[in-house]
Design a protein around this motif. Structure first.
Motif, PDB file in Angstrom:
ATOM      1  N   ARG A  63       0.885  -1.166   0.000  1.00  0.00           N
ATOM      2  CA  ARG A  63       0.000   0.000   0.000  1.00  0.00           C
ATOM      3  C   ARG A  63       0.923   1.216   0.000  1.00  0.00           C
ATOM      4  NH1 ARG A  63      -2.964   3.267   3.881  1.00  0.00           N
ATOM      5  NH2 ARG A  63      -5.070   3.589   3.059  1.00  0.00           N
ATOM      6  N   TYR A  64       0.708   2.135  -0.942  1.00  0.00           N
ATOM      7  CA  TYR A  64       1.580   3.300  -1.077  1.00  0.00           C
ATOM      8  C   TYR A  64       0.876   4.531  -0.547  1.00  0.00           C
ATOM      9  CZ  TYR A  64       3.779   0.012  -4.241  1.00  0.00           C
ATOM     10  OH  TYR A  64       4.352  -1.121  -4.767  1.00  0.00           O
ATOM     11  N   LEU A  86      -3.454   8.243   0.792  1.00  0.00           N
ATOM     12  CA  LEU A  86      -3.277   7.110  -0.101  1.00  0.00           C
ATOM     13  C   LEU A  86      -2.845   7.558  -1.488  1.00  0.00           C
ATOM     14  CD1 LEU A  86      -3.727   3.996  -0.496  1.00  0.00           C
ATOM     15  CD2 LEU A  86      -5.989   4.621  -1.377  1.00  0.00           C
ATOM     16  N   LYS A 100      -3.471   1.449  -3.678  1.00  0.00           N
ATOM     17  CA  LYS A 100      -3.731   0.328  -2.766  1.00  0.00           C
ATOM     18  C   LYS A 100      -2.677  -0.757  -2.867  1.00  0.00           C
ATOM     19  CE  LYS A 100      -7.829   0.238  -4.511  1.00  0.00           C
ATOM     20  NZ  LYS A 100      -9.166  -0.152  -4.948  1.00  0.00           N
ATOM     21  N   ASN A 101      -2.067  -0.899  -4.048  1.00  0.00           N
ATOM     22  CA  ASN A 101      -1.049  -1.915  -4.278  1.00  0.00           C
ATOM     23  C   ASN A 101      -0.354  -1.589  -5.601  1.00  0.00           C
ATOM     24  OD1 ASN A 101      -2.807  -2.893  -6.345  1.00  0.00           O
ATOM     25  ND2 ASN A 101      -3.874  -4.119  -4.802  1.00  0.00           N
ATOM     26  N   ASP A 157      -2.637  -1.225  -8.639  1.00  0.00           N
ATOM     27  CA  ASP A 157      -3.369   0.043  -8.579  1.00  0.00           C
ATOM     28  C   ASP A 157      -2.464   1.208  -8.973  1.00  0.00           C
ATOM     29  OD1 ASP A 157      -5.592   1.714  -8.022  1.00  0.00           O
ATOM     30  OD2 ASP A 157      -4.952   1.987  -5.946  1.00  0.00           O
TER      31      ASP A 157
END
Length: 159
Positions: free
Chosen positions: A60-61, A68, A71-72, A75
């Motif tokens: 998650r970045y 945010l 999400k990964n 994403d």
């Protein structure tokens, strides 16, 4: 975590290892701790390449202010991100557009436009840039800039 450097560089940033050093130094300057790696791709002459998406963990970045980004990894490279990567290592917002060296297409792969592997500041060569205010593919692929024309920033991802 992810941030954009406050420092700027010409295209000769010492290849991937030089960019890694710059991200680590920026994190140190910002008292962030951890290990950091650049969002940077290189297309090498022997047919192998460094693809930015392969150099970062699937995580998650979030920016340093906790917002945010993605999400990964999937994403991150799907053509849009939740928030621009416009917070630097000092947790300061750089809201006005700043170009960022990436050498990376929207899908996280090397563009082949990389200031000769990030080793040249020649006016005759270009590097792929993103823009730190982008939330579409422009965050990583906003065009090409001459390697010696202007200094650009780097995106740094925590490993």
């Amino acid at each position: 975590r992810v941030f954009v450097t406050s420092a700027m560089y010409f295209g000769n940033i010492g290849g991937y290892s030089g960019a890694t050093f710059r991200c680590q130094q920026a994190a140190l300057n910002g008292s962030l701790g951890g290990q950091w790696t650049p969002w940077l791709s290189i297309n090498t002459t022997n047919g192998t390449a460094v693809h930015a998406k392969n150099m970062i963990p699937n995580a998650r970045y979030v920016r340093l202010d906790g917002k945010l980004v993605a999400k990964n990894k999937a994403d991150l490279i799907d053509g849009s991100i939740a928030n621009p990567i416009n917070i630097n290592e000092f947790k300061l917002n750089t809201t006005y557009p700043k170009m960022v060296w990436t050498g990376t297409l929207q899908n996280g792969m090397a563009s082949g436009i990389d200031c000769n592997g990030w080793t040249s500041s020649s006016i005759m060569l270009n590097g792929k840039v993103g823009v730190n205010t982008g939330v579409n593919q422009s965050w990583t692929d906003a065009g090409n800039w001459p390697c010696s024309n202007n200094q650009q920033r780097l995106y740094c991802f925590e490993k």
